[in-house]
Design an enzyme around this catalytic site. Structure first.
Site, PDB file in Angstrom:
ATOM      1  CE1 TYR A 175      -2.970   2.782   2.617  1.00  0.00           C
ATOM      2  CE2 TYR A 175      -3.933   2.163   0.518  1.00  0.00           C
ATOM      3  CZ  TYR A 175      -3.922   2.960   1.636  1.00  0.00           C
ATOM      4  OH  TYR A 175      -4.873   3.948   1.781  1.00  0.00           O
ATOM      5  NE  ARG A 219      -5.389  12.695  -6.137  1.00  0.00           N
ATOM      6  CZ  ARG A 219      -5.321  11.744  -5.183  1.00  0.00           C
ATOM      7  NH1 ARG A 219      -4.250  10.974  -5.064  1.00  0.00           N
ATOM      8  NH2 ARG A 219      -6.343  11.539  -4.367  1.00  0.00           N
ATOM      9  CE  LYS A 266      -6.549   3.877  -1.460  1.00  0.00           C
ATOM     10  NZ  LYS A 266      -6.755   4.761  -0.299  1.00  0.00           N
ATOM     11  CD  GLU A 313      -8.637   5.593  -3.390  1.00  0.00           C
ATOM     12  OE1 GLU A 313      -9.582   5.084  -2.748  1.00  0.00           O
ATOM     13  OE2 GLU A 313      -7.984   6.568  -2.982  1.00  0.00           O
ATOM     14  CG  ASP A 314      -5.619   7.732  -5.997  1.00  0.00           C
ATOM     15  OD1 ASP A 314      -4.495   7.225  -5.932  1.00  0.00           O
ATOM     16  OD2 ASP A 314      -6.233   8.165  -5.007  1.00  0.00           O
ATOM     17  CG  ASP A 359     -10.685   6.067   0.142  1.00  0.00           C
ATOM     18  OD1 ASP A 359      -9.520   5.697  -0.041  1.00  0.00           O
ATOM     19  OD2 ASP A 359     -11.183   6.250   1.266  1.00  0.00           O
ATOM     20  CG  ASP A 360      -8.811   9.896  -3.357  1.00  0.00           C
ATOM     21  OD1 ASP A 360      -9.124   9.310  -4.410  1.00  0.00           O
ATOM     22  OD2 ASP A 360      -7.849   9.567  -2.653  1.00  0.00           O
ATOM     23  CG  ASN A 363      -0.243   9.500   1.131  1.00  0.00           C
ATOM     24  OD1 ASN A 363       0.523   9.445   2.084  1.00  0.00           O
ATOM     25  ND2 ASN A 363      -1.548   9.391   1.268  1.00  0.00           N
TER      26      ASN A 363
HETATM   27  N1  NAD Z   1      -3.775  10.927   3.799  1.00  0.00           N
HETATM   28  C1  NAD Z   1      -4.788  10.517   3.078  1.00  0.00           C
HETATM   29  O1  NAD Z   1      -5.558   9.618   3.467  1.00  0.00           O
HETATM   30  C2  NAD Z   1      -5.037  11.146   1.743  1.00  0.00           C
HETATM   31  C3  NAD Z   1      -6.300  11.061   1.171  1.00  0.00           C
HETATM   32  C4  NAD Z   1      -6.520  11.673  -0.078  1.00  0.00           C
HETATM   33  C5  NAD Z   1      -5.493  12.346  -0.721  1.00  0.00           C
HETATM   34  N2  NAD Z   1      -4.265  12.394  -0.118  1.00  0.00           N
HETATM   35  C6  NAD Z   1      -3.160  13.069  -0.763  1.00  0.00           C
HETATM   36  O2  NAD Z   1      -3.455  14.446  -0.841  1.00  0.00           O
HETATM   37  C7  NAD Z   1      -2.860  15.008  -2.017  1.00  0.00           C
HETATM   38  C8  NAD Z   1      -3.930  15.752  -2.788  1.00  0.00           C
HETATM   39  O3  NAD Z   1      -4.937  14.851  -3.178  1.00  0.00           O
HETATM   40  P1  NAD Z   1      -6.206  15.474  -3.985  1.00  0.00           P
HETATM   41  O4  NAD Z   1      -7.037  14.338  -4.450  1.00  0.00           O
HETATM   42  O5  NAD Z   1      -6.855  16.536  -3.198  1.00  0.00           O
HETATM   43  O6  NAD Z   1      -5.434  16.101  -5.240  1.00  0.00           O
HETATM   44  P2  NAD Z   1      -5.934  17.328  -6.144  1.00  0.00           P
HETATM   45  O7  NAD Z   1      -5.003  17.391  -7.277  1.00  0.00           O
HETATM   46  O8  NAD Z   1      -7.401  17.209  -6.373  1.00  0.00           O
HETATM   47  O9  NAD Z   1      -5.721  18.623  -5.223  1.00  0.00           O
HETATM   48  C9  NAD Z   1      -4.466  19.138  -4.890  1.00  0.00           C
HETATM   49  C10 NAD Z   1      -4.700  20.644  -4.679  1.00  0.00           C
HETATM   50  O10 NAD Z   1      -3.545  21.225  -4.077  1.00  0.00           O
HETATM   51  C11 NAD Z   1      -3.275  22.453  -4.750  1.00  0.00           C
HETATM   52  N3  NAD Z   1      -1.869  22.801  -4.583  1.00  0.00           N
HETATM   53  C12 NAD Z   1      -0.815  22.310  -5.246  1.00  0.00           C
HETATM   54  N4  NAD Z   1       0.315  22.899  -4.784  1.00  0.00           N
HETATM   55  C13 NAD Z   1      -0.067  23.766  -3.795  1.00  0.00           C
HETATM   56  C14 NAD Z   1       0.630  24.660  -2.941  1.00  0.00           C
HETATM   57  N5  NAD Z   1       1.941  24.784  -3.012  1.00  0.00           N
HETATM   58  N6  NAD Z   1      -0.086  25.397  -2.053  1.00  0.00           N
HETATM   59  C15 NAD Z   1      -1.433  25.280  -1.997  1.00  0.00           C
HETATM   60  N7  NAD Z   1      -2.149  24.438  -2.779  1.00  0.00           N
HETATM   61  C16 NAD Z   1      -1.453  23.704  -3.673  1.00  0.00           C
HETATM   62  C17 NAD Z   1      -3.671  22.205  -6.186  1.00  0.00           C
HETATM   63  O11 NAD Z   1      -3.913  23.421  -6.855  1.00  0.00           O
HETATM   64  C18 NAD Z   1      -4.948  21.385  -5.995  1.00  0.00           C
HETATM   65  O12 NAD Z   1      -6.088  22.215  -5.884  1.00  0.00           O
HETATM   66  C19 NAD Z   1      -2.223  13.843  -2.763  1.00  0.00           C
HETATM   67  O13 NAD Z   1      -0.846  13.760  -2.426  1.00  0.00           O
HETATM   68  C20 NAD Z   1      -2.920  12.624  -2.181  1.00  0.00           C
HETATM   69  O14 NAD Z   1      -2.090  11.471  -2.199  1.00  0.00           O
HETATM   70  C21 NAD Z   1      -4.013  11.827   1.086  1.00  0.00           C
HETATM   71  O1  LMR Z   2      -3.836   6.030  -1.068  1.00  0.00           O
HETATM   72  C1  LMR Z   2      -3.624   6.492   0.062  1.00  0.00           C
HETATM   73  O2  LMR Z   2      -2.690   6.132   0.806  1.00  0.00           O
HETATM   74  C2  LMR Z   2      -4.507   7.557   0.645  1.00  0.00           C
HETATM   75  C3  LMR Z   2      -5.284   8.341  -0.373  1.00  0.00           C
HETATM   76  O3  LMR Z   2      -6.295   7.604  -0.980  1.00  0.00           O
HETATM   77  C4  LMR Z   2      -4.427   9.039  -1.398  1.00  0.00           C
HETATM   78  O4  LMR Z   2      -4.913   9.137  -2.549  1.00  0.00           O
HETATM   79  O5  LMR Z   2      -3.351   9.489  -1.014  1.00  0.00           O
HETATM   80 MG    MG Z   3      -6.558   7.984  -2.996  1.00  0.00          MG
END
Ligand code: NAD
Ligand code: LMR
Ligand code: MG
Length: 632
Positions: A138, A191, A209, A280-281, A303-304, A474
């Site tokens: 994962y 993404r 997942k 997802e993603d 999920d996101d 991530n």
């Molecule tokens: N921890 C978790 O469980 C979890 C869950 C979902 C997503 N994520 C992570 O979160 C991140 C974003 O996911 P997402 O689906 O929202 O992606 P996304 O592309 O939809 O959104 C990212 C956003 O961040 C903005 N951004 C980029 N650089 C920036 C900066 N320097 N300052 C401010 N904003 C900035 C972008 O313009 C965009 O709007 C990814 O790395 C993903 O892996 C983690």
């Molecule tokens: O995949 C993960 O570890 C969490 C989340 O779904 C992500 O997109 O980062």
């Molecule tokens: Mg995800």
């Protein structure tokens, strides 16, 4: 066919051990080499030294045409398990000191090889060693696997529906061999974590997942389905890579794109109307669009957007508790969210709903405590002698109502001029942190290192006695900051959580900086399992809220006091059983539960909370070898 192994609920105390499962006899209609080549029925493994260890007892060898196809020695499941773990540990030793990517991919390969050969043993070693192996199958390693996909996967997993399959999906779906599918994880690869558009290579995410669904929720691995919607890719590097295995075309857009998703969703709902579909993603615009399009038609969730929102809310409530404040003090917390994407906006919307419910006031009033930072793109024109130059300038700053091309999804969280404490539209992250002195700094930007030393130091002036830093992006390199930097620059009394795992930090003098993993893995397995066992046709906000509240209340006071906001991953089956029960009971309360298998809505409605947890637990598949032939 395979029967659910029964695991007694008493074994599911907060310690991790499971009692022995009681397998039922299981008929198999394959013979000879076909059994050895089927990872579901195979009981042999190939260890690094290259010879087969085999668990088939003599009766099965005689009756299934296996005699002579295997070395004569029969070894037990436990001996095979020990042999595999010995191989894994020697791989760890032999690769010590090599680059992270080399080591983690080597570990992924040995686990994937076992997965390809013997699913029972694979899932057992995964469940028993989840803390070691989750970061490999994962996040974060799964991101590296997706980036190197074409050279890694030996045995295809899941199904691929591409733009070229338009009009064929209703028949294609019947190519999947399993008659019953409970859980589907679907991506279009647009993404992948913080790695962007990886096209068809993103299939690694649904596979990873669903491994977590099996390990955490005990979904039967014969009833899972990873799916890739290959609608092309805008990743130029992949399009030019001669080894790229996906469609070599730019991504479909607009109605053409939605027509592909519609056709797939109709096909899958026709064949398996009760299957839960997890999106997802997906890139932000389709993540929101598909969630609204399908959530009232199919039992699905994103999920996101929704899983992450629940995990983040649980962490935000935990950080209130860590300050020694009552939960209702959440409405007074100032929270800076960096990244207005699918995850960031999902978190904001659930947090605002929770806060306005607590305060009993409108969401508009509640939004005051949240500050959103995201990119802005402005067109500047310069005159140079006689020529006029136009330049697009992209920067990241405070989102206010003055922003010109504001994304409609982010608009509800844009600050009005009077609400920004003298800050301006587009104020930098550092300016916002210095002025707002936020209780929480939460990153979902996908960009590593933006919580730099200056920003982290500014968090020392936080209004909170326990400033919270959530670097949730991530994989690891995309985390807004590392745990070490957070504790070093923001101070030792912070609470820290990240999307990818970091080791706890030794603060010296016996003090430990506890590192939490704020990852949606703590919720999506329970959301899927609870929805499945409830028999609900939809996943509602109420069911998701129940999941988040269950996670938020799981930690004891002493754990919270230490800065431990989430359970250890070693107890992920216990928390998943409780989250699943909370989701199921919310479905019952909303009169959406239609029951599952022999258990109807009335029985579900009469279960106490404890009985519901036990019911969920009893339905968690656990890997043991089942007899493949009747003894007599
Ligand atoms: N921890 C978790 O469980 C979890 C869950 C979902 C997503 N994520 C992570 O979160 C991140 C974003 O996911 P997402 O689906 O929202 O992606 P996304 O592309 O939809 O959104 C990212 C956003 O961040 C903005 N951004 C980029 N650089 C920036 C900066 N320097 N300052 C401010 N904003 C900035 C972008 O313009 C965009 O709007 C990814 O790395 C993903 O892996 C983690
Ligand atoms: O995949 C993960 O570890 C969490 C989340 O779904 C992500 O997109 O980062
Ligand atoms: Mg995800």
């Amino acid at each position: 066919m395979w029967r659910l192994a029964r695991v007694t609920a008493t074994s599911l105390s907060r310690s991790r051990r499971f009692s022995t499962a009681i397998p039922g006899p299981c008929m198999v209609h394959k013979r000879g080499a076909d059994i050895l080549h089927d990872p579901w029925f195979n009981k042999a493994i190939k260890v690094i030294r290259g010879y087969d260890d085999t668990g088939f007892p003599l009766t099965e060898r005689d009756r299934l045409g296996l005699r002579g196809l295997l070395p004569p020695r029969v070894i037990s499941f436990e001996q095979q398990y020990a042999r595999f773990m010995e191989s894994y540990r020697s791989l760890e030793k032999n690769t010590q000191g090599q680059p992270y990517g080399v080591v983690s991919l080597a570990k992924w390969r040995i686990l994937n090889r076992l997965h390809d050969r013997n699913e029972t043993l694979y899932y057992r070693v995964l469940i028993d060693n989840i803390k070691d192996f989750a970061p490999i199958i994962y996040t974060p390693t799964v991101g590296l696997v997706c980036q190197n996909y074409s050279g890694l996967f030996r045995r295809p997993r899941g199904m691929y529906f591409s733009a070229k399959d338009k009009g064929e999906m209703m028949s294609m779906i019947y190519n999947w061999p399993a008659h019953q599918v409970d859980m589907i994880v679907l991506t279009d690869g647009s993404r992948i974590l913080g790695l962007g558009d990886l096209g068809v290579q993103g299939i690694g995410i649904p596979i990873g997942k669903l491994d977590m669904y099996v390990a955490a929720a005990g979904i039967n691995p014969q009833r899972i389905l990873p799916v890739m919607l290959d609608v092309g890719t805008n990743n130029q590097e992949l399009l030019e890579d001669r080894l790229y295995l996906g469609l070599r075309q730019p991504r479909l857009e607009g109605e053409e794109y939605l027509a592909i998703v519609d056709e797939f969703m109709e096909a899958v709902h026709t064949r398996w109307p009760k299957a839960i579909v997890q999106f997802e993603d997906f890139q932000m615009k389709w993540a929101f669009e598909t969630l609204q399009r399908y959530r009232k038609r199919v039992c699905m969730f994103n999920d996101d957007i929704q899983g992450t929102a629940g995990v983040a809310l649980a962490g935000l409530l935990g950080s209130v508790r860590a300050q020694g404040r009552p939960l209702t003090d959440f409405v007074n917390q100032k929270i800076v969210v960096v990244g207005a994407g699918s995850a960031g906006l999902g978190v904001l919307s659930m947090a605002v709903q929770a806060a306005s419910r607590m305060a009993g006031n409108s969401e508009a009033v509640t939004r005051n405590q949240f500050f959103l930072i995201d990119k802005d793109v402005r067109l500047y024109t310069f005159s140079l002698s006689q020529t006029c130059i136009e330049a697009l300038y992209q920067f990241y700053g405070l989102v206010t109502k003055e922003r010109k091309n504001l994304d409609p999804a982010a608009a509800p969280f844009a600050k009005a001029p009077g609400e920004i404490m003298g800050l301006k539209e587009g104020a930098t992250l550092l300016e916002v942190v210095k002025k707002v002195k936020p209780h929480v700094l939460l990153g979902l930007s996908g960009v590593g290192g933006i919580f730099n030393e200056e920003v982290l130091k500014a968090m020392r002036e936080s209004a909170s006695t326990k400033p919270a830093i959530f670097a949730m992006s991530n994989p690891t390199l995309n985390a807004e900051c590392t745990a070490a930097d957070a504790f070093k620059h923001a101070g030792e009394n912070i609470v820290f959580a990240s999307g990818s795992p970091f080791e706890n930090i030794d603060l010296g003098n016996g003090k430990v900086g506890y590192v939490n993993q704020a990852n949606n893995m703590y919720l999506f397995p329970g959301i899927g399992l609870g929805a499945l066992l409830s028999g609900a046709h939809f996943i509602t906000d109420g069911m998701l809220q129940a999941a988040a509240e269950c996670l938020a209340s799981y930690m004891t006071e002493e754990e919270i006091e230490k800065g431990i906001l989430y359970p250890s991953i070693n107890s992920i089956r216990q928390i998943t059983a409780e989250v699943g029960a909370a989701v199921l009971r919310a479905a019952v309360a909303e009169e959406l539960a239609e029951g599952h298998g022999e258990v109807g809505p009335k029985e579900l409605a009469h279960m106490s909370k404890e009985e519901t947890v036990e019911y969920i637990t009893q339905n968690m598949w656990f890997p043991v070898y089942s007899p493949l032939v009747h003894e007599k």
